[in-house]
Design an enzyme around this catalytic site. Sequence first.
Site, mmCIF file in Angstrom:
data_model
loop_
_atom_site.group_PDB
_atom_site.id
_atom_site.type_symbol
_atom_site.label_atom_id
_atom_site.label_comp_id
_atom_site.label_asym_id
_atom_site.label_seq_id
_atom_site.Cartn_x
_atom_site.Cartn_y
_atom_site.Cartn_z
ATOM 1 C CE LYS A 55 7.237 0.078 0.956
ATOM 2 N NZ LYS A 55 6.674 -0.805 1.944
ATOM 3 C CG ASP B 250 1.834 -1.716 8.905
ATOM 4 O OD1 ASP B 250 0.866 -2.382 9.335
ATOM 5 O OD2 ASP B 250 2.020 -1.492 7.707
ATOM 6 C CB ALA C 286 -0.919 -0.008 1.218
#
Length: 645
Positions: free
Chosen positions: A45, A139, A18
């Site tokens: 990333k 997370d 996401a």
Amino acid sequence: MRPVGSKYLLDETLGRGATGTVWRGVVREDVQVPGCPPGQRVAIKVLREELAADPDVVMRFLRERSLLLRLTHPNIVRVRDLVVEGELLALVMDLVDGPDLARYLRANGPFSPIAGALLMAQVADALAASHADGIVHRDLKPANVMLASTVVDGVERMHPLLTDFGIARLADSPGVTRTHEFVGTPAYVAPESAEGRPQTSAVDVYGAGIMLYELVTGRQPFQGDSALAVLQAHLAQEPQRPSTMPEPLWTVIERCLRKDPAQRPGATSLAHALRVVAAGVGVHASPAAVDEALAVGALLLPDPQPTAVPGSVPPLPPATVPGALAPGFMVPGTAPGAEDHTQVLPPTSGQYDPAAATAVMGTQPPPPQGAPDRTRVMPPAAVPPPPPAGPPQEEAPHPWQTQLRAARDRNQQTQVGYFGPEDYEDLPQPQVAPQPYQAGQGGPAGPGGHGGQGHRPGQGAPGGRPGGQQPGGYRQAPPPPGYAQRPPVAPPPYQAGQAGQGGNVGQGGQRGQGGRPQPPGGYRQAPGGYGQSQGGYPPPPAPTPVPRRAEPPAPQYREAPPQRREEPPAPARREPGPAREPRPRSRNRMYIPGLGCFKGCLMVLLVLAVAGVALWNFTPLPHYWDNVVGWFDSARDWANSLFGK
Ligand SMILES: Nc1ncnc2c1ncn2[C@@H]1O[C@H](COP(=O)(O)OP(=O)(O)OP(=O)(O)O)[C@@H](O)[C@H]1O
């Protein structure tokens, strides 16, 4: 390969989440990156453009650069560099050659209690180090634990590495998340995060508790038909102990899942406790180790100084219904103090200058002015006009909504969500759902300890899941220099090496007698593994070289209903307000990662040209065309003769 920044080349996509896309990449041969030799393979990333276009995220990225680069631990994927260029933000990380834990679980099923405890102990080590450094992950989930394989004494072993540190924190920019929204994944979100209360490092411990439960049962403790229902379950339901769960392990999980963050253990004591549990639940555990495991509750000390999540919202009025959301809660812009936190995504900080020097946040100086720009992974976005002055207007659609749409086809994504009391009213009353696999399950546990307590429905017979450890034991990688500042953790007893051959300790604390006889070496038949899964993972899709299990999976795991795919939380209902300003859209309408609009258009033109040539050559089109031209000539001749020309 495509360049990114002035130092790296992108090779292929490893996966999308996401918050961005992870690429396999490489350090360019012609540059020097501290700690990364030229040609070194890395994972990069590239954050999504909505994040990269937010100046607040960029500022946070720059501010936290040193923090993220400093975070080194044997169980943390090391961040090597941060790249900021135009509207490109990227983290350069160590490349991990292995699956993530979520994928591994899907492919191989749950772990034995011992293996699960030992794996999570290493994750807790990583959390303890990051908390000591002032970083809360926020997370935690199996998808964010990479499994590298290391060879110890000639035996392949799994080595968990926690990743995505700082991403949730970066994403939690006032311009990206608004008041009372959370960044996280609903199945792993702590109650205080779901409620929008102040968050501390205890949210990571809660996530670790959920993960631990999932590792050893194959399912999450709180489930629901929607993300909202899952969040509500975190708030209102108490976790239920599966009958197959050894009591000491349940003590740890239950403490991690306390609704009150102050009652959860700190990450350091969690790591220690998990090792004590792992040492005390095997059938070959010494009586002293069993007793110590049963008394594990005393080891679960709260963190005396929990690390606060900066900027988490102030407490709200207490809820009137236990576990319910406070009145007016989660309605953006209406809660007390909302205006302090709610912002419209600010405009980008300026046009992208392709001639500008690449700003790579490393120690190397930027390339000289006028050097060719090598990074065009994401084209620049249009600069929207400044918002007109006047009464406050309703906010534009949240950038995370775009991300959620893009991520809709993936399960268990990191999400940002908010919900209001009207959503809560739609929910069924909180209730404790029965464990799906408890239905039809057997009677009381037999004398077979953990192994006989329900892995096979309808019986307490011996022969359940054997645990046990390998002679030689599991060894941890030595901590790097500098990591010694962390509070010392007692060396885990399993380092001494235990031969494991049978089931786990039963609920009553008696040592299991009936574990299925196993060859020395524990649950796996392959030599060297410990527990169920620590003997190396099969790199999917290639078949594992060693059989993973000595017996087929326990029936109830197979019979358990498949996990539902989580839908992202529904957008909150908003009060009808004044007409919105049209949202400034990126110029990048046809976004092909790595190609950009220009090349995408060229590709379309090329396809059209090829289609035209094929039509002309392989269809009767030329014949029809000649006919049409002939008719046109005849008509012209007829007209000429008519008018006497
Ligand atoms: N350092 C790394 N080395 C190798 N592969 C990686 C690395 N980091 C991530 N990956 C792979 O890239 C994929 C995408 O990673 P990402 O963190 O974006 O996904 P995610 O955690 O599922 O998403 P999100 O956290 O945004 O919901 C993962 O499936 C993982 O396997």
